[in-house]
Design a protein around this motif. Structure first.
Motif, PDB file in Angstrom:
ATOM      1  N   ILE A 428     -17.735 -17.563 -11.528  1.00  0.00           N
ATOM      2  CA  ILE A 428     -17.555 -16.273 -10.862  1.00  0.00           C
ATOM      3  C   ILE A 428     -16.254 -15.667 -11.367  1.00  0.00           C
ATOM      4  O   ILE A 428     -15.344 -16.392 -11.818  1.00  0.00           O
ATOM      5  CB  ILE A 428     -17.537 -16.439  -9.321  1.00  0.00           C
ATOM      6  N   LEU A 429     -16.150 -14.357 -11.325  1.00  0.00           N
ATOM      7  CA  LEU A 429     -14.949 -13.694 -11.827  1.00  0.00           C
ATOM      8  C   LEU A 429     -13.708 -14.180 -11.081  1.00  0.00           C
ATOM      9  O   LEU A 429     -13.740 -14.400  -9.863  1.00  0.00           O
ATOM     10  CB  LEU A 429     -15.077 -12.178 -11.653  1.00  0.00           C
ATOM     11  N   PRO A 430     -12.593 -14.370 -11.778  1.00  0.00           N
ATOM     12  CA  PRO A 430     -11.355 -14.792 -11.107  1.00  0.00           C
ATOM     13  C   PRO A 430     -10.871 -13.728 -10.128  1.00  0.00           C
ATOM     14  O   PRO A 430     -11.206 -12.547 -10.240  1.00  0.00           O
ATOM     15  CB  PRO A 430     -10.368 -14.981 -12.269  1.00  0.00           C
ATOM     16  N   TYR A 431     -10.062 -14.165  -9.186  1.00  0.00           N
ATOM     17  CA  TYR A 431      -9.689 -13.292  -8.071  1.00  0.00           C
ATOM     18  C   TYR A 431      -8.942 -12.042  -8.531  1.00  0.00           C
ATOM     19  O   TYR A 431      -9.017 -10.989  -7.893  1.00  0.00           O
ATOM     20  CB  TYR A 431      -8.867 -14.071  -7.041  1.00  0.00           C
ATOM     21  N   GLU A 432      -8.236 -12.105  -9.654  1.00  0.00           N
ATOM     22  CA  GLU A 432      -7.480 -10.940 -10.116  1.00  0.00           C
ATOM     23  C   GLU A 432      -8.385  -9.774 -10.511  1.00  0.00           C
ATOM     24  O   GLU A 432      -7.945  -8.627 -10.550  1.00  0.00           O
ATOM     25  CB  GLU A 432      -6.606 -11.303 -11.329  1.00  0.00           C
ATOM     26  N   GLN A 433      -9.668 -10.067 -10.809  1.00  0.00           N
ATOM     27  CA  GLN A 433     -10.559  -9.016 -11.297  1.00  0.00           C
ATOM     28  C   GLN A 433     -11.346  -8.317 -10.183  1.00  0.00           C
ATOM     29  O   GLN A 433     -12.059  -7.353 -10.451  1.00  0.00           O
ATOM     30  CB  GLN A 433     -11.518  -9.595 -12.342  1.00  0.00           C
ATOM     31  N   SER A 434     -11.253  -8.810  -8.969  1.00  0.00           N
ATOM     32  CA  SER A 434     -11.952  -8.181  -7.841  1.00  0.00           C
ATOM     33  C   SER A 434     -10.935  -7.861  -6.761  1.00  0.00           C
ATOM     34  O   SER A 434     -10.242  -8.754  -6.259  1.00  0.00           O
ATOM     35  CB  SER A 434     -13.037  -9.106  -7.277  1.00  0.00           C
ATOM     36  N   SER A 435     -10.841  -6.598  -6.405  1.00  0.00           N
ATOM     37  CA  SER A 435      -9.786  -6.217  -5.464  1.00  0.00           C
ATOM     38  C   SER A 435     -10.214  -5.040  -4.596  1.00  0.00           C
ATOM     39  O   SER A 435     -11.133  -4.292  -4.931  1.00  0.00           O
ATOM     40  CB  SER A 435      -8.507  -5.843  -6.230  1.00  0.00           C
ATOM     41  N   HIS A 436      -9.515  -4.914  -3.481  1.00  0.00           N
ATOM     42  CA  HIS A 436      -9.578  -3.722  -2.639  1.00  0.00           C
ATOM     43  C   HIS A 436      -8.127  -3.367  -2.329  1.00  0.00           C
ATOM     44  O   HIS A 436      -7.522  -3.865  -1.379  1.00  0.00           O
ATOM     45  CB  HIS A 436     -10.362  -3.986  -1.354  1.00  0.00           C
ATOM     46  N   ASN A 437      -7.583  -2.526  -3.187  1.00  0.00           N
ATOM     47  CA  ASN A 437      -6.174  -2.162  -3.070  1.00  0.00           C
ATOM     48  C   ASN A 437      -6.012  -0.804  -2.396  1.00  0.00           C
ATOM     49  O   ASN A 437      -6.963  -0.019  -2.308  1.00  0.00           O
ATOM     50  CB  ASN A 437      -5.514  -2.138  -4.455  1.00  0.00           C
ATOM     51  N   MET A 438      -4.791  -0.528  -1.958  1.00  0.00           N
ATOM     52  CA  MET A 438      -4.510   0.744  -1.301  1.00  0.00           C
ATOM     53  C   MET A 438      -3.146   1.262  -1.725  1.00  0.00           C
ATOM     54  O   MET A 438      -2.206   0.480  -1.926  1.00  0.00           O
ATOM     55  CB  MET A 438      -4.546   0.588   0.224  1.00  0.00           C
ATOM     56  N   GLU A 439      -3.053   2.575  -1.847  1.00  0.00           N
ATOM     57  CA  GLU A 439      -1.776   3.261  -2.038  1.00  0.00           C
ATOM     58  C   GLU A 439      -1.705   4.359  -0.979  1.00  0.00           C
ATOM     59  O   GLU A 439      -2.559   5.253  -0.946  1.00  0.00           O
ATOM     60  CB  GLU A 439      -1.682   3.852  -3.445  1.00  0.00           C
ATOM     61  N   VAL A 440      -0.727   4.261  -0.112  1.00  0.00           N
ATOM     62  CA  VAL A 440      -0.649   5.165   1.042  1.00  0.00           C
ATOM     63  C   VAL A 440       0.752   5.772   1.124  1.00  0.00           C
ATOM     64  O   VAL A 440       1.757   5.063   1.016  1.00  0.00           O
ATOM     65  CB  VAL A 440      -0.967   4.415   2.354  1.00  0.00           C
ATOM     66  N   THR A 441       0.800   7.078   1.315  1.00  0.00           N
ATOM     67  CA  THR A 441       2.069   7.745   1.629  1.00  0.00           C
ATOM     68  C   THR A 441       1.928   8.415   2.991  1.00  0.00           C
ATOM     69  O   THR A 441       0.893   9.015   3.295  1.00  0.00           O
ATOM     70  CB  THR A 441       2.436   8.802   0.573  1.00  0.00           C
ATOM     71  N   LEU A 442       2.978   8.304   3.818  1.00  0.00           N
ATOM     72  CA  LEU A 442       2.963   8.886   5.158  1.00  0.00           C
ATOM     73  C   LEU A 442       4.255   9.664   5.406  1.00  0.00           C
ATOM     74  O   LEU A 442       5.329   9.253   4.970  1.00  0.00           O
ATOM     75  CB  LEU A 442       2.846   7.806   6.236  1.00  0.00           C
ATOM     76  N   ARG A 443       4.110  10.736   6.153  1.00  0.00           N
ATOM     77  CA  ARG A 443       5.275  11.467   6.645  1.00  0.00           C
ATOM     78  C   ARG A 443       4.875  12.221   7.904  1.00  0.00           C
ATOM     79  O   ARG A 443       3.697  12.519   8.117  1.00  0.00           O
ATOM     80  CB  ARG A 443       5.795  12.440   5.593  1.00  0.00           C
TER      81      ARG A 443
END
Length: 655
Positions: A428-443
């Motif tokens: 199975i693909l190594p963990y680095e190749q499957s992700s659910h990432n987020m980039e969030v800015t708040l103000r």
């Protein structure tokens, strides 16, 4: 399906050389003429219901006209303890195979007072649910403390592969299995997960195998667990026909490999011509082998419609498929395989031992568990699931990977081409190749009555492959609802604008381009005002998280669908005149081993640069399986994400 085609072919082959030796049918299995309530062991007193006895008899008998037949007798006795148990068993469904004949069903209720209420024969009804056939009957007089008893006798053509699963939603005090066959046949019969089978015994003209298991508990549906592989079950398969050749083992994995090779790699001349014309018209090309695989899959899955059962007898004929553009699963797989062959792309057919199903046994060749194939390409080391239009190379369903598979490999002996079978790991693909990432800015807005957020969700690998089908198969108006709901989960607000989606095409998955979904959100739900303080629910911006708290001892080891990581970068602009009083609440370091990353973890750090709070979260699961010894660590990591969900930052106005 491949399985049905192979089973039909092999069954016919065996029946051709099976002797027509008649075996007298034994006396029909009978229940007690005068039943009485059983004494219930104290350990089951608080259960909703308990199966007192679950007996299953499989009997193979030769008939001069019909050949070898399989008679199955099911006999169950269930004690009902509580009202919920009454609801579970006042109606009974007996599953019936499509080619089976139910010869008789008897059922009765024994009340707590000892009264016996028999089910009239005309109360047994035919029922179909979700494409499956049942015999259904409702029982009168079922109350707390009563027993439900029924016997079903079923006749069908012989199948030389069997599977009986004995675990159910209620515990079972005693389970029994008996296999009776003509003495000239030898079956391999095996129990799993504690179901004990004794060696077979020959009595007269019959060979009998018997097994039993006591105190079968309920396998609970636990979070992050696969139950099927732990179920108590019995499997059997025909191994020898002593009347033909006592030294030749039947239904081997190598025999399966040869048969499938002949079916998919030896086309007729008209099929060769049809494939050649099809490939020429498709204009499939590519500079590398991988590019050719990608182009072929994309063309086939976009231009050939798959009907699971096929439409008529033509759905498996290659020359018809390329004209009508309609195929059964079986026909589509064959078309795909012949195209690969004609394009000189080497591949192996592989049958996965699925993690979410009963696993294959290398030593017991139960073809009944063989169903959906995948292609393995030795030139690239990657896989493809031919009939699944939602998954594209190099992704197959994650539970079909990180397990063993039955590889059918082509080989040549001189001018003779065939195949052999071997069990190997499906990577199975190594963990680095499957992700659910987020980039969030708040103000905060200028009035400090709303949080303005830009959220970008980034999916790669399996994370993306789970979402991409929605952008292809949902109606356009539903796609907007889908993305809206996804964005709403990280804000608790419906005030979402400027949603943008990138890299949602299937073709983007081949090179693992990240699927991104982003938008602007205005939310008054993410914070509260308490005097001169702003209470910001910063944990909510990563979306809802699973919590794991065990009220009962853990039964099963941990199973993660696929290795993956979740990296979140959160940037908060602190309002002028405010400071954060509890920034250390953001710090987490929960890993498999103290002070080491190990194979799983939830690590959260932060720094403050002027009016900017910068949060970095790294959550990861490098494996698909964690042992019972690792469960406590896994639970802590999962709960760390849930605990971050609850973090509320206190922003206090400076004095």
């Amino acid at each position: 399906m491949i399985r049905s085609a192979i089973l039909a072919l092999f069954t016919c082959t065996v029946l051709l050389f099976a002797t027509q030796q008649a075996v007298a049918q034994s006396q029909p299995y009978q229940w007690k003429a005068t039943p009485a309530l059983h004494e219930l062991p104290t350990q089951y007193a608080n259960e909703n219901a308990v199966i007192i006895m679950d007996q299953r008899l499989h009997t193979f008998l030769s008939d001069e006209k019909e050949g070898l037949l399989l008679y199955t007798t099911l006999h169950k006795i269930i004690r009902v303890n509580k009202e919920q148990g009454v609801e579970m068993f006042n109606k009974v469904y007996v599953p019936v195979a499509y080619d089976a004949e139910v010869q008789e069903i008897q059922a009765r209720v024994i009340t707590p007072a000892g009264k016996v209420i028999n089910l009239p024969a005309d109360k047994v009804l035919d029922e179909e649910e979700d494409g499956r056939l049942y015999k259904k009957f409702a029982l009168e007089g079922v109350e707390k403390g009563s027993e439900v008893e029924y016997i079903a006798r079923i006749k069908r053509n012989a199948s030389f592969f069997g599977l009986e699963v004995f675990q159910s939603p209620v515990p079972c005090a005693e389970a029994r299995f008996t296999l009776t066959i003509p003495a000239y046949l030898v079956f391999t019969c095996k129990g799993y997960n504690g179901f004990e089978m004794a060696a077979d015994t020959v009595i007269g003209e019959q060979r009998i195998s018997y097994g039993s298991c006591s105190n079968i508990t309920v396998v609970e549906n636990e979070k992050y667990a696969q139950t099927a592989q732990h179920l108590k079950n019995v499997q059997y398969k025909l191994s020898y026909n002593l009347s033909k050749d006592k030294d030749v083992r039947l239904f081997t994995w190598n025999q399966l490999a040869k048969n499938i090779f002949d079916r998919y790699s030896k086309p007729e001349e008209k099929e060769v011509k049809a494939i050649a014309a099809f490939l020429k018209s498709s204009k499939i090309n590519g500079e590398t082998e991988e590019a050719k695989i990608i182009a072929l899959e994309d063309y086939l899955k976009n231009n050939i419609s798959i009907n699971e059962q096929g439409i008529g007898d033509d759905a498996e004929l290659i020359e018809k498929i390329v004209k009508t553009k309609v195929a059964s699963n079986e026909g589509f797989t064959k078309l795909f395989a012949l195209c690969l062959q004609q394009m000189d792309i080497k591949y192996h057919i592989v049958f996965p031992s699925k993690r979410d199903d009963i696993p294959l046994d290398e030593k017991l060749e139960n073809y009944r568990l063989i169903e959906d194939p995948v292609f393995y390409f030795p030139g690239t080391g990657k896989y493809l699931e031919p009939t699944n239009i939602s998954f594209r190379y190099p992704y197959i369903q994650p539970n079909w990977a990180a397990t063993k598979g039955l590889f059918l490999q082509n080989t040549s002996i001189g001018n003779f081409n065939t195949a052999y079978a071997s069990f190997k790991n499906i990577a199975i693909l190594p963990y680095e190749q499957s992700s659910h990432n987020m980039e969030v800015t708040l103000r905060f807005n200028s009035n400090l009555d709303s949080v303005l957020m830009h959220s970008k969700q980034i999916f790669t690998g399996y994370g993306a492959s789970m979402y991409r089908p929605a952008f292809h198969f949902l109606p356009k108006d539903k796609i907007q609802d889908f993305t809206q709901e996804l964005m709403q989960s990280v804000s608790n607000s419906k005030n979402i604008r400027n949603i943008k989606v990138a890299n949602d095409a299937f073709a983007d998955g081949y090179s693992n381009k990240p699927l991104t979904i982003e938008g602007d959100i205005s939310s008054a739900e993410l914070f509260e005002i308490a005097g001169n303080k702003l209470l910001l629910k910063i944990g909510d911006v990563i979306g809802p998280q699973v919590q794991m708290y065990q009220e009962k001892p853990r039964q099963l080891p941990v199973s993660v669908e696929y290795p993956h990581s979740l990296d979140r970068k959160i940037e908060l602009t602190i309002p002028d005149g405010y400071s954060i009083k509890n920034p250390d609440d953001l710090k987490f370091f929960i890993t498999e081993k103290a002070n080491e990353e190990g194979t799983m973890g939830f690590i959260s750090t932060y720094k403050i640069e002027g009016q900017k709070l910068l949060i970095d979260i790294h959550e990861y699961y490098k494996e698909t399986a964690y042992s019972m010894e690792q469960f406590d660590a896994f639970q802590k990591v999962i709960n760390a994400a849930a605990d971050f969900n609850k973090v509320v930052l206190v922003l206090e106005k400076k004095k």
